[in-house]
Design a protein around this motif. Structure first.
Motif, PDB file in Angstrom:
ATOM      1  N   LEU A 255       0.831  -1.199   0.000  1.00  0.00           N
ATOM      2  CA  LEU A 255       0.000   0.000   0.000  1.00  0.00           C
ATOM      3  C   LEU A 255       0.867   1.250   0.000  1.00  0.00           C
ATOM      4  CD1 LEU A 255      -2.841   1.178   0.049  1.00  0.00           C
ATOM      5  CD2 LEU A 255      -2.792   1.043   2.545  1.00  0.00           C
ATOM      6  N   LEU A 256       1.954   1.242   0.762  1.00  0.00           N
ATOM      7  CA  LEU A 256       2.888   2.367   0.761  1.00  0.00           C
ATOM      8  C   LEU A 256       3.436   2.617  -0.646  1.00  0.00           C
ATOM      9  CD1 LEU A 256       5.120   2.124   3.969  1.00  0.00           C
ATOM     10  CD2 LEU A 256       3.981   4.177   3.117  1.00  0.00           C
ATOM     11  N   ALA A 257       3.887   1.552  -1.300  1.00  0.00           N
ATOM     12  CA  ALA A 257       4.436   1.678  -2.648  1.00  0.00           C
ATOM     13  C   ALA A 257       3.386   2.202  -3.615  1.00  0.00           C
ATOM     14  CB  ALA A 257       4.971   0.325  -3.118  1.00  0.00           C
ATOM     15  N   THR A 258       2.168   1.691  -3.511  1.00  0.00           N
ATOM     16  CA  THR A 258       1.098   2.095  -4.428  1.00  0.00           C
ATOM     17  C   THR A 258       0.740   3.560  -4.254  1.00  0.00           C
ATOM     18  OG1 THR A 258       0.224  -0.159  -4.426  1.00  0.00           O
ATOM     19  CG2 THR A 258      -1.268   1.597  -5.139  1.00  0.00           C
ATOM     20  N   LEU A 259       0.663   4.021  -3.013  1.00  0.00           N
ATOM     21  CA  LEU A 259       0.344   5.426  -2.774  1.00  0.00           C
ATOM     22  C   LEU A 259       1.465   6.340  -3.263  1.00  0.00           C
ATOM     23  CD1 LEU A 259      -1.345   5.228   0.745  1.00  0.00           C
ATOM     24  CD2 LEU A 259      -2.443   5.451  -1.498  1.00  0.00           C
ATOM     25  N   CYS A 260       2.710   5.869  -3.153  1.00  0.00           N
ATOM     26  CA  CYS A 260       3.832   6.657  -3.701  1.00  0.00           C
ATOM     27  C   CYS A 260       3.724   6.756  -5.225  1.00  0.00           C
ATOM     28  CB  CYS A 260       5.165   6.028  -3.305  1.00  0.00           C
ATOM     29  SG  CYS A 260       5.593   6.255  -1.571  1.00  0.00           S
ATOM     30  N   PHE A 261       3.342   5.663  -5.865  1.00  0.00           N
ATOM     31  CA  PHE A 261       3.202   5.731  -7.326  1.00  0.00           C
ATOM     32  C   PHE A 261       2.023   6.614  -7.717  1.00  0.00           C
ATOM     33  CE2 PHE A 261       2.101   4.366 -11.606  1.00  0.00           C
ATOM     34  CZ  PHE A 261       3.349   4.448 -12.211  1.00  0.00           C
ATOM     35  N   ALA A 262       0.972   6.602  -6.900  1.00  0.00           N
ATOM     36  CA  ALA A 262      -0.164   7.489  -7.164  1.00  0.00           C
ATOM     37  C   ALA A 262       0.276   8.948  -7.106  1.00  0.00           C
ATOM     38  CB  ALA A 262      -1.278   7.222  -6.155  1.00  0.00           C
ATOM     39  N   ARG A 263       1.129   9.279  -6.121  1.00  0.00           N
ATOM     40  CA  ARG A 263       1.656  10.643  -6.034  1.00  0.00           C
ATOM     41  C   ARG A 263       2.526  10.977  -7.244  1.00  0.00           C
ATOM     42  NH1 ARG A 263       2.067  13.347  -1.054  1.00  0.00           N
ATOM     43  NH2 ARG A 263       4.225  13.934  -1.508  1.00  0.00           N
ATOM     44  N   PHE A 264       3.257   9.981  -7.740  1.00  0.00           N
ATOM     45  CA  PHE A 264       4.061  10.212  -8.945  1.00  0.00           C
ATOM     46  C   PHE A 264       3.156  10.483 -10.148  1.00  0.00           C
ATOM     47  CE2 PHE A 264       6.089   8.465 -12.801  1.00  0.00           C
ATOM     48  CZ  PHE A 264       7.114   9.392 -12.918  1.00  0.00           C
ATOM     49  N   LEU A 265       2.076   9.726 -10.272  1.00  0.00           N
ATOM     50  CA  LEU A 265       1.121   9.979 -11.351  1.00  0.00           C
ATOM     51  C   LEU A 265       0.552  11.387 -11.268  1.00  0.00           C
ATOM     52  CD1 LEU A 265      -1.059   6.727 -11.613  1.00  0.00           C
ATOM     53  CD2 LEU A 265       0.627   7.553 -13.260  1.00  0.00           C
ATOM     54  N   GLU A 266       0.337  11.830 -10.056  1.00  0.00           N
ATOM     55  CA  GLU A 266      -0.312  13.117  -9.838  1.00  0.00           C
ATOM     56  C   GLU A 266       0.660  14.286  -9.979  1.00  0.00           C
ATOM     57  OE1 GLU A 266      -3.658  14.213  -6.710  1.00  0.00           O
ATOM     58  OE2 GLU A 266      -1.694  14.072  -5.759  1.00  0.00           O
ATOM     59  N   ARG A 267       1.866  14.154  -9.394  1.00  0.00           N
ATOM     60  CA  ARG A 267       2.807  15.277  -9.333  1.00  0.00           C
ATOM     61  C   ARG A 267       3.965  15.143 -10.327  1.00  0.00           C
ATOM     62  NH1 ARG A 267       4.424  16.276  -3.205  1.00  0.00           N
ATOM     63  NH2 ARG A 267       5.769  14.501  -3.681  1.00  0.00           N
ATOM     64  N   GLU A 268       4.224  13.893 -10.757  1.00  0.00           N
ATOM     65  CA  GLU A 268       5.301  13.600 -11.712  1.00  0.00           C
ATOM     66  C   GLU A 268       6.665  14.033 -11.183  1.00  0.00           C
ATOM     67  OE1 GLU A 268       4.396  14.866 -15.684  1.00  0.00           O
ATOM     68  OE2 GLU A 268       2.298  14.244 -15.553  1.00  0.00           O
ATOM     69  N   GLU A 269       6.872  13.842  -9.875  1.00  0.00           N
ATOM     70  CA  GLU A 269       8.136  14.206  -9.250  1.00  0.00           C
ATOM     71  C   GLU A 269       9.005  12.965  -9.047  1.00  0.00           C
ATOM     72  OE1 GLU A 269       7.665  16.505  -5.749  1.00  0.00           O
ATOM     73  OE2 GLU A 269       6.603  18.156  -6.761  1.00  0.00           O
ATOM     74  N   THR A 270      10.302  13.144  -9.213  1.00  0.00           N
ATOM     75  CA  THR A 270      11.246  12.033  -9.162  1.00  0.00           C
ATOM     76  C   THR A 270      11.233  11.338  -7.811  1.00  0.00           C
ATOM     77  OG1 THR A 270      12.678  13.113 -10.783  1.00  0.00           O
ATOM     78  CG2 THR A 270      13.680  11.422  -9.390  1.00  0.00           C
ATOM     79  N   LEU A 271      11.114  12.096  -6.714  1.00  0.00           N
ATOM     80  CA  LEU A 271      11.154  11.504  -5.380  1.00  0.00           C
ATOM     81  C   LEU A 271      10.073  10.441  -5.208  1.00  0.00           C
ATOM     82  CD1 LEU A 271      12.237  11.385  -2.492  1.00  0.00           C
ATOM     83  CD2 LEU A 271      10.685  13.273  -1.925  1.00  0.00           C
ATOM     84  N   ASP A 272       8.880  10.701  -5.723  1.00  0.00           N
ATOM     85  CA  ASP A 272       7.782   9.745  -5.576  1.00  0.00           C
ATOM     86  C   ASP A 272       8.088   8.448  -6.313  1.00  0.00           C
ATOM     87  OD1 ASP A 272       6.208  11.550  -4.053  1.00  0.00           O
ATOM     88  OD2 ASP A 272       5.618  12.559  -5.901  1.00  0.00           O
TER      89      ASP A 272
END
Length: 332
Positions: free
Chosen positions: A90-107
């Motif tokens: 779930l942690l990994a999935t939420l991080c990828f969701a943030r990447f989809l949303e913000r497109e930031e490298t850290l996510d």
């Protein structure tokens, strides 16, 4: 069952147990408290994911629902990998969701890190490899394939997980139902796992979950592609299913535990849609919401989940004989 079988299982869960017992205690009760803490962290993470969409009260309903599910109750009281894998997935999935949303490298980097930790907790964490392609398919954000940051998780997982996975590939397969993926296994799994996923929440809530899936993942319902968080949640749910339809690691309900937080998210989405539908039918907003969430909680007002009985393997007499012999008692 805190069986030490390094190779069959990767090392992260053992490291978590070690880190816990150093400041606390290696006792039975202490390690069970660790499982309770991991389950609480899983529930808290789900609460934060739901709060953003539905507010704290409805998120509390969803979190309580997760903790009330029999599979979660059972595995929160067993020293097995299902709860930590669910938490890390779930942690990994939420991080990828943030990447989809913000497109930031850290996510993207965090997704790779948590995915690697999930894989190093249990091999089924490899299902997280399906989250990015499925989430892109749902969200229609195919332009991310051209971004270098999208591919960062690949080397992270290869470097952190590759050596262990390759070294112990035969030991990991030793516990499989069949030696290799096969249509014979998939035929059985196609019936077994969807059925068990429905039974994990009950038929009524499964129907509400289907409504939530349609509402959140069907572009025609909203006139636009699904949001990043719902795309990622759908990808996690389907990723767990696809993984266990293809990999013959056995037919057991526990393999579905990592999918349950995502399933609860869609149950809450379906319940919220039902409340809006009741409002459109003429009920007041408060009455519609009360009725919809009363329906959500109804299955748990009468259901009882029996505590699993303590297993006895018949070794008590042998153990007592060893303890009664001073010579062997000092060596064992």
């Amino acid at each position: 069952y805190p069986k030490v079988a390094l190779g069959n299982w990767p090392p992260v869960f053992y490291l978590i147990q070690s880190a816990w017992t150093l400041p606390f205690s290696p006792s039975h009760a202490s390690v069970l408290r660790l499982m309770a803490v991991l389950a609480a962290l899983l529930a808290s993470l789900l609460f934060l994911a739901l709060k953003r969409e539905f507010g704290p009260v409805k998120a509390g309903f969803g979190t309580t629902l997760l903790l009330a599910l029999p599979l979660i109750q059972q595995h929160a009281g067993m020293v097995m990998t299902e709860i930590p894998v669910a938490l890390l997935s779930l942690l990994a999935t939420l991080c990828f969701a943030r990447f989809l949303e913000r497109e930031e490298t850290l996510d993207s980097l965090l997704f790779g890190l948590f995915a690697a930790l999930a894989i190093l907790t249990k091999g089924s964490g490899l299902m997280l490899a399906l989250v990015p392609p499925l989430a892109l398919l749902f969200s229609r954000k195919f332009h991310l394939l051209k971004k270098t940051a999208f591919w960062y998780p690949v080397p992270i997982v290869l470097v952190l997980c590759g050596p262990w996975t390759w070294k112990f590939r035969e030991e990991a397969r030793a516990g499989w139902m069949e030696g290799n993926p096969s249509w014979h296994f998939t035929q059985q799994a196609l019936i077994y796992y969807p059925k068990k996923l429905v039974l994990a929440v009950g038929f009524g809530l499964a129907i509400i979950a289907i409504i939530g899936l349609v509402v959140k993942l069907c572009p025609r319902m909203n006139g636009r592609p699904p949001s990043a968080h719902w795309s990622a949640a759908g990808a996690l749910l389907l990723g767990v299913l696809f993984m266990h339809l293809l990999v013959p690691c056995g037919l057991e309900p526990r393999h579905l535990v990592p999918a349950l937080p995502a399933l609860v998210m869609f149950i809450l989405a379906g319940t919220d849609w039902l409340a809006q539908w009741l409002h459109r039918k003429g009920q007041s907003p408060r009455s519609a919401t009360t009725r919809a969430y009363a329906l959500l909680t109804a299955p748990f007002l009468t259901a009882r989940v029996p505590a699993p009985p303590k297993g006895h393997s018949g070794f008590s007499g042998a153990a007592q004989d060893i303890l009664n012999d001073p010579a062997t008692a000092q060596a064992v």
